[in-house]
Design an enzyme around this catalytic site. Sequence first.
Site, short mmCIF file in Angstrom:
data_model
loop_
_atom_site.label_atom_id
_atom_site.label_comp_id
_atom_site.label_asym_id
_atom_site.label_seq_id
_atom_site.Cartn_x
_atom_site.Cartn_y
_atom_site.Cartn_z
CE1 TYR A 107 38.07 44.25 38.19
CE2 TYR A 107 38.69 46.53 37.76
CZ TYR A 107 37.72 45.57 37.92
OH TYR A 107 36.40 45.91 37.81
N GLY B 264 27.14 37.41 35.86
CA GLY B 264 27.34 38.15 37.10
C GLY B 264 26.08 38.87 37.51
CG ASP C 203 33.19 28.57 37.41
OD1 ASP C 203 33.51 29.66 36.90
OD2 ASP C 203 34.02 27.80 37.94
CB ALA D 299 41.57 41.33 33.35
#
Length: 246
Positions: A149, A8, A58, A152
């Site tokens: 979220y 990221g 990815d 996770a």
Amino acid sequence: MPTAIVTGAARGIGAAVAARLVREGHAVALLDRDAVALAETAGNLGAEGGKVVAVPTDVTDEAAVTAAVELTAEKLGAPTILVNNAGYARDGEIGDLSNDDWDEVFAVHMRATFLTSRLVQRYMVEAGWGRVVNISSISALGHAGRVNYSAAKAGIIGFTKALANELGPKGVTANVVAPGFVVSAMTAKTARRLGRDFEEHQRIAAESIPVRRVGEPEDIANAVAFFTGEAAGFVTGQVLYVSGGA
């Protein structure tokens, strides 16, 4: 100096972490699925003298991650620092969330963290030294409208603590940085969902933070730099909330 992988890394926290690791003297592989932004970030770091490689990836795809890690080892050397920063949000109240909203958030956070860690730990174990830093969030403590979220991000904490116990005897530490409100594309997206101007959104958030300001990507990069350094060799399985006291 060790080679690092940051996921990221095209913008925001990931880009700031990559820049900080470059300044620390590390060679850094930048992974992100946004190839255009990734190339721009890598170009900027390279222009400043950094030894970097941009690897469009990815991180939820096993074959893509395997290829990215192998390319990193070939171009920069065996990676012994891993920063799992890739993030994704699909917010909404639980009654409005689809299966895809759940699965895609877990894929980017949990599956990707598992895939990269499984691959990179081999290089760390072989070297007898390694640093894993996983980016969670204060949302791991529970955040209305973000059950996917929050779950996770909480999972990342449990994963990291288990990893710390498993890899500690092999010279590898694993820790968590859990940001609070940080200026980023994700928090801008949240502002839009709430119908707020982003500047107003930051002002409202700052009022509830003890230090009375929102975070910047560099605040998170500072914490990552500590965990990846030699000075943190006796620190593992820990969660550092970088949230201004929120």
